[in-house]
Design an enzyme around this catalytic site. Structure first.
Site, PDB file in Angstrom:
ATOM      1  N   HIS A 299      29.851  56.422  44.689  1.00 49.90           N
ATOM      2  CA  HIS A 299      30.563  55.658  45.714  1.00 49.90           C
ATOM      3  C   HIS A 299      29.718  55.693  46.977  1.00 49.90           C
ATOM      4  O   HIS A 299      29.308  56.757  47.434  1.00 49.90           O
ATOM      5  CB  HIS A 299      31.942  56.249  45.986  1.00 49.90           C
ATOM      6  CG  HIS A 299      32.851  55.303  46.717  1.00 49.90           C
ATOM      7  ND1 HIS A 299      32.656  54.965  48.030  1.00 49.90           N
ATOM      8  CD2 HIS A 299      33.932  54.609  46.307  1.00 49.90           C
ATOM      9  CE1 HIS A 299      33.601  54.108  48.408  1.00 49.90           C
ATOM     10  NE2 HIS A 299      34.377  53.878  47.370  1.00 49.90           N
TER      11      HIS A 299
ATOM     12  N   GLU B 235      37.328  43.616  47.778  1.00 50.01           N
ATOM     13  CA  GLU B 235      36.388  44.738  47.752  1.00 50.01           C
ATOM     14  C   GLU B 235      35.036  44.254  47.247  1.00 50.01           C
ATOM     15  O   GLU B 235      34.886  43.102  46.821  1.00 50.01           O
ATOM     16  CB  GLU B 235      36.930  45.872  46.862  1.00 50.01           C
ATOM     17  CG  GLU B 235      38.177  46.518  47.435  1.00 50.01           C
ATOM     18  CD  GLU B 235      38.692  47.681  46.613  1.00 50.01           C
ATOM     19  OE1 GLU B 235      39.623  48.351  47.083  1.00 50.01           O
ATOM     20  OE2 GLU B 235      38.151  47.936  45.507  1.00 50.01           O
TER      21      GLU B 235
END
Length: 535
Positions: A232, A122
């Site tokens: 996010h 990630e």
């Protein structure tokens, strides 16, 4: 908050855990296994936690081609110079044992073709170290495994105040469908999650109303790094969306998806060496800048070339299809939304705060792991490691006398939630400036203490109305503290971006801690914030 409910129930415990997510359940299990009488109070239902919605996975050092040093370096790089290196190393090093304990509880993680635990990469990570379950349902599996331990939980029970006395914590005042109640306990652990409901759009559940930060402030504890709210970068965009929105996990980009604008151009090209897998603050700023330049309210994630998308990301696939999008053939519209609080209640590496008997773990705590920007998937890691430590640390309070006196529920200032969310969304989101922060602060400074809360489905004086007013009071005091810290930090660092101060200031590479003064107003504290010594 008017005291219109009669107190009709009482309980007693060695440790009260507030919150039923990964940190709270892990702490409760650790303390209970050591012989303590533990009671978990959860405002929502069994699955009403941020843990339940966590998609990506758990960042934990891989057995091959990885190291604690590498994971520490990635975390420090993402943290913008505000991580505590000792805390980072300690928590990262505790990851493998914490995951092993979770596996022993029955948690099942996805396996690769070689039969070993599968790992993905990630944003901000230099290697594939993220373990996951159910493709993109890691949090749900963690929640399931921990909940299966059968710990005593009072669901639908909100804590309104942590009561303290001369010897420290005495217990809590709570409310449930049974009415007001007292739980006498010498130790209380805050594991309430985040503050996403400060904003109009968030990935957080509806109960993420900053309860733990507010309870800690009202009890006299210090908070720090509140200005660092991680947005996010890729949350599913739907026209007129409001409230909790499904996120599109960073792991989707880890598997090859690309961020593009409406013209097909890369959003992150030339912004960062890691491109779409740059740290979240970098990607969120890039998306915000592109949306501003094009006059649009979203960009796109092109996942059409990700192999077997539906099998690898079943939860995301369902969310997309519910919005009329097929990730195999359609671009996925995305935009940043409030996701994670990097700061919180100041603790040591055992969860202790500066109030004797008050502990904190998980997203609500500020351990020094995240600094100015959380590295992806370090949150479940922190919840597991610090939950265990805090639960064991609370054993030091077993045997301390604890008695909560009766009395009225204290009135707290409240700003109606729609006005608060509008001010925070407009002026304290991905990109901020001094003028906007000042305007938001003026809105928050108008909070009255005696006007009725806006409660659409219940009236104040019922349990639900009392909880709604408490939540609005918690959001109000937390927003005030956040705005104060954001105004004081006249630089851009991590996920705090000031358009009027676009560069980091070397002299500001330190946390900003806040406490309430005697009038209940947030004030920056300049002296060190030591935690309470073990009892």
């Amino acid at each position: 908050m008017p005291d219109r409910l009669d107190r009709i129930w009482e309980d007693r415990a060695d440790l009260v855990v507030i919150g039923g997510g990964v940190a709270g359940l892990t702490a409760a299990r650790a303390a209970a296994r050591a012989g303590a009488r533990v009671l978990i109070l959860s405002k929502g239902g069994p699955a009403d936690t941020a843990t339940q919605y966590a998609q990506g996975g758990i960042a934990v050092v891989a057995p091959h081609g990885d190291s604690v040093d590498s994971h520490v370096a990635d975390t420090l790089a993402a943290g913008g110079g505000l991580c505590d290196p000792e805390a980072v190393r300690s928590i990262v090093a505790g990851g493998p044992d914490a995951v092993a304990a979770l596996t022993d509880l029955g948690a099942v993680f996805d396996l690769g073709r070689d039969g070993q635990v599968s790992r993905t990469r990630e944003g901000g990570h230099s290697t594939r170290r993220i373990i996951h379950a159910g493709g993109d349902a890691t949090g749900a599996e963690v929640q399931r495994a921990l909940s299966a331990a059968g710990l005593p939980v009072l669901f639908g029970t909100a804590v309104l105040e942590v009561i303290t006395g001369a010897s420290g914590v005495q217990g809590v005042l709570a409310v449930s469908e049974r009415g007001l109640g007292l739980v006498h306990a010498p130790a209380v652990l805050l594991a309430t999650g985040g503050l996403g409901q400060l904003y109009a759009l968030s990935t957080n559940p509806a109960g993420a109303t900053a309860d733990g930060v507010a309870l800690a402030l009202w009890a006299g504890a210090a908070v720090a790094d509140l200005e660092f709210v991680q947005f996010h970068p890729t949350v599913l965009y739907t026209p007129d969306g409001f409230g909790r929105q499904p996120l599109i996990s960073e792991a989707v980009r880890g598997e090859g998806a690309r961020l593009v604008d409406a013209r097909g151009g890369s959003v992150t090209a030339g912004v960062h060496p890691r491109g779409d897998l740059a740290p979240r603050d970098v990607v969120s700023r890039a998306i915000a800048a592109r949306m501003r330049s094009l006059g649009e309210d979203h960009v796109y994630l092109d996942a059409r070339e990700v192999p077997d998308f539906g099998r690898r990301f079943p939860t995301i696939t369902m969310s997309c299809r519910a919005a009329g999008i097929d990730p195999r053939s359609d671009l996925i519209p995305v935009a940043p939304a409030a996701h994670y609080q990097c700061g919180g209640v100041v603790t040591d590496l055992h969860g202790r705060t500066c109030v004797r008997g008050l502990y904190a773990a998980g997203e609500v705590a500020r351990t020094g792991l995240h600094g100015a920007n959380r590295l992806a998937s370090n949150s479940l890691l922190e919840g597991l490691v610090m939950g265990e430590r805090a639960g064991l640390a609370a054993l030091e309070r077993v045997g301390e006398p604890a008695q909560v006196p009766g009395g009225p529920v204290e009135e707290r200032p409240v700003v109606p939630r729609p006005a608060l969310q509008q001010a925070m969304t407009e002026h304290a989101a991905v990109v901020r400036d001094g003028a906007g922060l000042a305007r938001a602060a003026r809105v928050l400074d108008t909070a009255p203490g005696d006007e009725p809360a806006v409660v659409p489905v219940s009236r104040p004086g019922t349990p639900a109305g009392t909880v709604a007013r408490f939540e609005d009071a918690a959001l109000t005091v937390t927003a005030r503290a956040l705005l104060l810290a954001a105004r004081v930090r006249t630089e851009s660092r991590g996920c705090h971006t000031r358009a009027d101060h676009p560069r980091p200031a070397p002299s500001s590479a330190q946390p900003i801690a806040v406490r309430l003064d005697k009038n209940g107003a947030p004030r920056v504290i300049t002296e060190p914030t030591p935690v309470a010594a073990p009892s």
